[in-house]
Scaffold this motif. Structure first.
Motif, PDB file in Angstrom:
ATOM      1  N   TYR A  13       4.207  13.444   0.059  1.00 49.73           N
ATOM      2  CA  TYR A  13       2.920  13.157  -0.556  1.00 49.73           C
ATOM      3  C   TYR A  13       3.116  12.796  -2.026  1.00 49.73           C
ATOM      4  O   TYR A  13       3.937  13.397  -2.721  1.00 49.73           O
ATOM      5  CB  TYR A  13       2.000  14.386  -0.494  1.00 49.73           C
ATOM      6  N   LYS A  14       2.359  11.791  -2.501  1.00 45.50           N
ATOM      7  CA  LYS A  14       2.233  11.651  -3.945  1.00 45.50           C
ATOM      8  C   LYS A  14       1.564  12.930  -4.463  1.00 45.50           C
ATOM      9  O   LYS A  14       0.730  13.485  -3.762  1.00 45.50           O
ATOM     10  CB  LYS A  14       1.363  10.431  -4.290  1.00 45.50           C
ATOM     11  N   PRO A  15       1.909  13.437  -5.642  1.00 44.71           N
ATOM     12  CA  PRO A  15       2.534  12.734  -6.761  1.00 44.71           C
ATOM     13  C   PRO A  15       4.047  12.564  -6.722  1.00 44.71           C
ATOM     14  O   PRO A  15       4.620  12.103  -7.713  1.00 44.71           O
ATOM     15  CB  PRO A  15       2.118  13.572  -7.969  1.00 44.71           C
ATOM     16  N   SER A  16       4.710  12.922  -5.631  1.00 43.52           N
ATOM     17  CA  SER A  16       6.108  12.524  -5.508  1.00 43.52           C
ATOM     18  C   SER A  16       6.174  10.996  -5.594  1.00 43.52           C
ATOM     19  O   SER A  16       5.335  10.302  -5.009  1.00 43.52           O
ATOM     20  CB  SER A  16       6.678  12.979  -4.160  1.00 43.52           C
ATOM     21  N   PRO A  17       7.173  10.456  -6.282  1.00 44.72           N
ATOM     22  CA  PRO A  17       7.288   8.996  -6.387  1.00 44.72           C
ATOM     23  C   PRO A  17       7.964   8.360  -5.180  1.00 44.72           C
ATOM     24  O   PRO A  17       8.183   7.144  -5.165  1.00 44.72           O
ATOM     25  CB  PRO A  17       8.148   8.818  -7.640  1.00 44.72           C
ATOM     26  N   VAL A  21       0.849  -1.193   0.000  1.00 42.65           N
ATOM     27  CA  VAL A  21       0.000   0.000   0.000  1.00 42.65           C
ATOM     28  C   VAL A  21       0.883   1.241   0.000  1.00 42.65           C
ATOM     29  O   VAL A  21       1.841   1.332   0.774  1.00 42.65           O
ATOM     30  CB  VAL A  21      -0.933   0.044   1.232  1.00 42.65           C
ATOM     31  N   ALA A  22       0.549   2.199  -0.868  1.00 40.14           N
ATOM     32  CA  ALA A  22       1.183   3.522  -0.882  1.00 40.14           C
ATOM     33  C   ALA A  22       0.066   4.547  -0.747  1.00 40.14           C
ATOM     34  O   ALA A  22      -0.745   4.708  -1.660  1.00 40.14           O
ATOM     35  CB  ALA A  22       1.956   3.743  -2.176  1.00 40.14           C
ATOM     36  N   ASP A  35      -1.743  10.024  -8.881  1.00 37.01           N
ATOM     37  CA  ASP A  35      -1.226   8.658  -8.760  1.00 37.01           C
ATOM     38  C   ASP A  35      -0.523   8.242 -10.050  1.00 37.01           C
ATOM     39  O   ASP A  35       0.515   7.576 -10.026  1.00 37.01           O
ATOM     40  CB  ASP A  35      -2.369   7.679  -8.468  1.00 37.01           C
ATOM     41  N   ILE A  36      -1.106   8.634 -11.165  1.00 32.54           N
ATOM     42  CA  ILE A  36      -0.513   8.303 -12.463  1.00 32.54           C
ATOM     43  C   ILE A  36       0.843   8.987 -12.608  1.00 32.54           C
ATOM     44  O   ILE A  36       1.823   8.375 -13.055  1.00 32.54           O
ATOM     45  CB  ILE A  36      -1.463   8.716 -13.608  1.00 32.54           C
ATOM     46  N   GLN A  44       6.761   8.704 -12.704  1.00 35.67           N
ATOM     47  CA  GLN A  44       8.055   9.169 -12.211  1.00 35.67           C
ATOM     48  C   GLN A  44       8.861   8.033 -11.582  1.00 35.67           C
ATOM     49  O   GLN A  44      10.094   8.052 -11.609  1.00 35.67           O
ATOM     50  CB  GLN A  44       7.848  10.304 -11.205  1.00 35.67           C
ATOM     51  N   ALA A  45       8.160   7.051 -11.024  1.00 33.34           N
ATOM     52  CA  ALA A  45       8.845   5.887 -10.451  1.00 33.34           C
ATOM     53  C   ALA A  45       9.207   4.858 -11.518  1.00 33.34           C
ATOM     54  O   ALA A  45       9.856   3.859 -11.209  1.00 33.34           O
ATOM     55  CB  ALA A  45       7.964   5.237  -9.382  1.00 33.34           C
ATOM     56  N   LYS A  46       8.763   5.112 -12.764  1.00 34.09           N
ATOM     57  CA  LYS A  46       9.061   4.242 -13.910  1.00 34.09           C
ATOM     58  C   LYS A  46       8.535   2.816 -13.703  1.00 34.09           C
ATOM     59  O   LYS A  46       9.198   1.829 -14.030  1.00 34.09           O
ATOM     60  CB  LYS A  46      10.562   4.225 -14.211  1.00 34.09           C
TER      61      LYS A  46
END
Length: 207
Positions: free
Chosen positions: A134-138, A101-102, A164-165, A170-172
């Protein structure tokens, strides 16, 4: 490469929290005399993954909003439910994949919920804003795959908001799946690799 890891968002993917969240923002708007539309479509367009960006739209005091939010929960203790069918999805996926879970929530807040729903044991790692940006940071997605020593191209992320997308890109990660039954409507999710309308469709989309 074969998928090994499936990462879930919590709010809007596992737990049905949109109505409660919208209710709190409506009541805060009333308290601070901010005029807002009362229909859900307004909030599906208004909400951002990082709540602070939503607060910036109204130019409100974030500390004051947090106090209001926490007082609402303390006073009302609103019931939170998981989406119908999601437990079966987790049961099925956990047989073939590692689950995590993220969440842009605090882990200490969602663990009791996961235990209440009897699904906590499905997840090997749970990461939230207690320890990551916080997301959107990966950052939290990267933390999960690093902790589990799994490659990004073996990892799938399931979210319900456009942020989230962005985080998944960004996390590839190998694939980003967006659900339309959460916070954002389909038009805000078009950049996902797959879009599903029900929890049951997640199983096929992960493959």
């Amino acid at each position: 490469m074969k998928t090994r890891l499936v990462i879930f968002d919590f709010d809007g993917v596992i737990a049905d929290t949109f109505s409660i969240t919208a209710r709190i923002w409506r009541q805060y708007a009333k308290k601070t005399k901010i005029e807002v539309a009362q229909d859900d479509n307004f909030f599906r367009k208004f909400f951002e993954l990082d709540w602070r960006l939503s607060a910036d739209k109204w130019k409100i005091d974030k500390d004051d909003f947090i106090r209001f939010y926490n007082e609402y929960y303390k006073k009302n203790n609103p019931a939170i439910k998981i989406f119908p069918g999601i437990k079966k999805v987790l049961d099925t996926l956990s047989r073939d994949y590692i689950l995590a879970v993220a969440t842009n929530n605090k882990v200490k807040k969602i663990i009791p919920r996961l235990e209440e729903f009897e699904i906590k044991n499905h997840f090997q790692v749970i990461v939230g804003v207690d320890e990551c940006e916080y997301k959107p940071s990966p950052e939290m997605l990267l933390k999960i795959i690093q902790n589990l020593k799994i490659s990004p191209n073996q990892s799938v992320f399931i979210g319900d908001m456009d942020g989230d997308i962005i985080a998944g890109r960004q996390a590839k990660l190998k694939k980003i799946i967006a659900v339309t039954y959460g916070f954002h409507s389909k038009e805000r999710l078009i950049d996902a690799d797959a879009i599903v309308d029900t929890p049951e469709e997640i199983i096929e989309a992960v493959k």
